[in-house]
Enzyme design. Structure first.
Site, PDB file in Angstrom:
ATOM      1  N   CYS A 132      -1.918 -26.342 -45.979  1.00 52.42           N
ATOM      2  CA  CYS A 132      -2.796 -27.104 -45.336  1.00 52.42           C
ATOM      3  C   CYS A 132      -2.227 -27.293 -43.681  1.00 52.42           C
ATOM      4  CB  CYS A 132      -2.498 -28.471 -45.921  1.00 52.42           C
ATOM      5  SG  CYS A 132      -3.488 -28.204 -47.432  1.00 52.42           S
ATOM      6  N   CYS A 176      -6.439 -12.390 -64.711  1.00 50.79           N
ATOM      7  CA  CYS A 176      -7.220 -12.984 -63.391  1.00 50.79           C
ATOM      8  C   CYS A 176      -6.034 -13.797 -62.872  1.00 50.79           C
ATOM      9  CB  CYS A 176      -8.283 -13.526 -63.656  1.00 50.79           C
ATOM     10  SG  CYS A 176      -8.268 -15.138 -64.535  1.00 50.79           S
TER      11      CYS A 176
HETATM   12 ZN   LIG Z   1      -7.791 -15.049 -66.647  1.00 49.95          ZN
END
Ligand SMILES: [Zn+2]
Length: 397
Positions: free
Chosen positions: A311, A294
């Site tokens: 930003c 992930c």
């Molecule tokens: Zn992960």
């Protein structure tokens, strides 16, 4: 005197075995090895309007020529059905008397009685004449074909942002026939967007981006359902918005949202096709929870706010989000149809000035604070730990 048609059917029924729909239903839902082979002997239009799940289609007109393909074993248990039980009785007679099938029965009352009893009916998806033409170039590639196109039409894809990356992605996914496109964006179209955000137009400056995007999507393909979220994704709304989508296309331009998205999608098990761009460089990866790393396996925590590039207004080559957005759209189509090898566990880097693509392998971190856990253990508190965008950027000065 020759017998009437009704008499012939009566006689034939007396020479074959008949079976009640309730017995067929319990035999097919039994799940053990003795499931009978169900054969639907009706015409194609009747089959297309709905049939018994798991049945095979051998129209009575093709019975003798096709039954051996469907049921090669003449000792197999075979149940034939039609609309009301007459055609299947005649077909059962043929199979038994002329073709040597030993264990063949006809279902009484046909699918009409089956439906009256409230048993399951499956309606196959089919394309309209117009869809066959619209998607003909997909139907011609075996990796997509009718099955893949049907999956695309049934798919729900959520786009985070109708900006640089979201614009080309939305246009091509709409053209490809993704059935539902959700679009999350709280901005209005600005003149400075038009250098790259090709889903918007000069005459729509000042219009909410979700409305402008919907207009362009509908103009390309009225098959697509557009679901608009004029909102900024945050900890309070993320679970409600993303739940139910098959794939999410991440074009968000800030770190807090990217982390929040990662944690929420791991929890719900939704694949994310993620891209980012800056200047002349882009990167892309597919995060499919538990099939690969992930986002937090790669970058465990967000960078300090003062180092975050997102930003303020940053420069970017206008065509770069086009390149990266279309790579995202390609990955979405692969995930939905199951074609090819999605970019899971790989990070693709594109440098436009040098015209180079580089691929890095990325691995799951067994100590990852999010995906090493069981999804149900990821708490709401953990998903809300990041400050919102304004606070994050205010800290950067
Ligand atoms: Zn992960």
């Amino acid at each position: 005197m020759s017998p009437s048609g009704a008499e012939v059917i009566r006689q034939i029924k007396s020479q074959i075995e008949e079976v009640d729909p309730s017995e067929v239903n319990s035999a097919v839902s039994n799940g053990n090895g003795s499931r009978p082979v169900l054969i639907d002997v009706r015409e194609s239009e009747e089959w297309d309007a709905g049939h018994i799940p798991g049945a095979r289609h051998v129209p009575r007109g093709y019975l003798e020529s096709r039954i051996e393909g469907a049921v090669p074993d003449r000792s197999a248990s075979v149940v034939l059905y039609c609309a009301s039980g007459n055609r299947s009785a005649l077909a059962a007679h043929t199979l038994k008397e002329l073709m040597g099938y030993e264990n063949v029965t006809s279902m009484t009352g046909g699918i009409t009685l089956w439906k009256d009893r409230g048993y399951d009916v499956e309606v196959p998806k089919s394309l309209t004449k117009e869809q066959r033409e619209r998607y003909s170039r997909h139907l011609l590639v075996p990796e997509i074909g009718l099955e893949g196109q049907t999956k695309l039409l049934a798919s729900k894809v959520l786009l985070l942002g109708a900006g640089g990356l979201g614009s080309p992605t939305a246009l091509y996914l709409a053209a490809a026939g993704v059935g539902t496109l959700g679009i999350v964006d709280d901005d209005d179209v600005d003149l400075s967007n038009l250098q790259r955000q090709v889903i918007h137009t000069t005459d729509r400056i000042g219009v909410p981006k979700v409305d402008s995007a919907e207009q362009s999507v509908k103009a390309i393909n009225p098959d697509v359902d557009v679901v608009k979220y004029k909102a900024r994704l945050d900890a309070s709304n993320i679970m409600e918005i993303i739940d139910g989508y098959d794939v999410i296309v991440d074009g968000v331009d800030n770190f807090p949202t990217r982390y929040l998205l990662n944690d929420a999608t791991v929890r719900l098990g939704i694949a994310v096709v993620s891209a980012s761009i800056l200047g002349f460089d882009g990167q892309l990866s597919v995060f499919k929870p538990h099939d690969g790393p992930c986002y937090r396996c790669l970058y465990r925590v967000p960078p300090p706010a003062e180092l975050a590039p997102s930003c303020g207004a940053n420069g970017v080559l206008g065509v770069l989000p086009g390149t990266m957005g279309l790579l995202q759209a390609t990955e979405v189509i692969k995930l939905v149809t199951g074609a090819g090898e999605p970019l899971i566990g790989r990070l693709l880097l594109y440098e436009a000035l040098g015209a180079t693509f580089t691929e890095l392998k990325v691995r799951r971190d067994p100590e990852c604070p999010i995906c090493s856990k069981d999804p149900s253990e990821i708490s709401d508190e953990e998903m809300g730990v990041f400050p919102d965008y304004e606070a994050f950027c205010a800290a950067a000065g």
